[in-house]
Design an enzyme around this catalytic site. Structure first.
Site, PDB file in Angstrom:
ATOM      1  N   GLN A  98       0.818  -1.208   0.000  1.00 33.76           N
ATOM      2  CA  GLN A  98       0.000   0.000   0.000  1.00 33.76           C
ATOM      3  C   GLN A  98       0.855   1.263   0.000  1.00 33.76           C
ATOM      4  OE1 GLN A  98      -2.796  -0.408   3.239  1.00 33.76           O
ATOM      5  NE2 GLN A  98      -3.381  -2.467   2.600  1.00 33.76           N
ATOM      6  N   CYS A  99       1.955   1.214  -0.757  1.00 34.60           N
ATOM      7  CA  CYS A  99       2.856   2.363  -0.870  1.00 34.60           C
ATOM      8  C   CYS A  99       2.406   3.211  -2.055  1.00 34.60           C
ATOM      9  CB  CYS A  99       4.303   1.899  -1.043  1.00 34.60           C
ATOM     10  SG  CYS A  99       5.495   3.256  -1.074  1.00 34.60           S
ATOM     11  N   SER A 100       1.519   4.150  -1.808  1.00 32.89           N
ATOM     12  CA  SER A 100       0.920   4.932  -2.890  1.00 32.89           C
ATOM     13  C   SER A 100       1.948   5.810  -3.596  1.00 32.89           C
ATOM     14  CB  SER A 100      -0.228   5.781  -2.346  1.00 32.89           C
ATOM     15  OG  SER A 100       0.197   6.565  -1.252  1.00 32.89           O
TER      16      SER A 100
END
Length: 300
Positions: free
Chosen positions: A86-88
């Site tokens: 979930q590393c945008s």
């Protein structure tokens, strides 16, 4: 004149030993020439020019040099790996890179729009990100099995290196406080952690706010558990120092892994979740005291 990737091909020859402001300046100039911008990862790593030089060389080999995978698929695999954590920031960065090298915009609508060959990486991506000890030779064989969507060994090796590289890089991004910021050019900004005074408007997000109170409660709970363990040790006979240390580490881990409800309650952006299947799958302890360790896949 030098080609745009000259500095990336052999940075160890371009950067004089010991670094310094001049070498850092040259690194940043070369980054701008090669990519048209200097991203925040480069800026943060610029604090250590020699490390940045080595990192750049690795990035170049993985993303820009000759290899079995086309450039756009390399960036899509980077998106898949970063989305798993979930590393945008990394997802957005490589979505742009994906389009710049001619990737199909439809693929960015979600993993379901990507070719089956890339979607088949989902299971191994999930395991490598959260529970790599569950990886078996059957996972590798399934991808290499002859067929229309099969992987060659060379392709799979490069894909696995990309996955693990970006799983690790996501941790660096989180640790340095690099996150998307829509009001900056390119949609990516840097928010490095910094101390705030009690009178600072940002103190609500620091140890002066509710997060700090929750953290203090966690410490108090941990101290109380330590006290109970010490009292228990006095009552029990034959308890070794090693056993006590094991108990303490277990109590400490369980305490620190429990996040306050207001911190744990967050929903990832849709542009990240669309590249993730089975988002509930996450990390679990490899082994706990008193439990049988899971089987491991040993390459050698």
């Amino acid at each position: 004149a030098r080609g745009p990737f000259t500095a990336l091909l052999s940075p160890s020859q371009q950067i004089p030993p010991g670094g310094g402001e001049s070498s850092l300046h040259q690194l940043l100039v070369d980054a701008f020439v090669s990519a048209g911008r200097v991203d925040n990862i480069t800026m943060v790593m610029g604090l250590h020019p020699q490390y940045l030089s080595s990192f750049w060389k690795t990035q170049c080999l993985l993303l820009r040099m000759d290899g079995p995978l086309p450039y756009h698929k390399r960036h899509y695999i980077a998106i898949m790996a970063a989305a798993r954590h979930q590393c945008s920031y990394l997802v957005g960065l490589h979505m742009e890179e994906f389009l710049q090298v001619g990737g199909n915009p439809a693929w960015l609508e979600g993993l379901h729009r990507a070719p089956p060959k890339l979607r088949n990486l989902n299971e191994i991506n999930k395991l490598l990100a959260h529970r790599p000890w569950l990886l078996t030779k059957e996972h590798i064989e399934a991808l290499l099995k002859p067929g229309e969507d099969s992987w060659s060994l060379a392709e799979l090796v490069q894909a696995l290196v990309l996955l693990t590289h970006y799983h690790s890089l996501a941790s660096f991004v989180f640790g340095c406080g690099i996150k998307p910021k829509e009001d900056q050019d390119g949609g990516h900004g840097c928010h490095p952690p910094s101390p705030h005074s009690d009178s600072s408007p940002a103190s609500d997000d620091s140890l002066g706010g509710s997060g700090g109170k929750d953290a203090m409660r966690e410490v108090e709970m941990l101290m109380e558990r330590m006290k109970l363990l010490q009292e228990s040790q006095l009552e029990e006979e034959g308890v070794t120092q090693e056993e006590m240390e094991t108990r303490f580490e277990l109590e400490k881990t369980e305490s620190l892994l429990v996040a306050p409800s207001d911190i744990a309650d967050h929903s990832p952006q849709s542009n990240v979740l669309c590249f993730v299947e089975d988002p509930e799958f996450g990390y679990k302890d490899f082994t706990r005291r008193g439990e049988q360790a899971p089987p491991t896949f040993r390459a050698q």
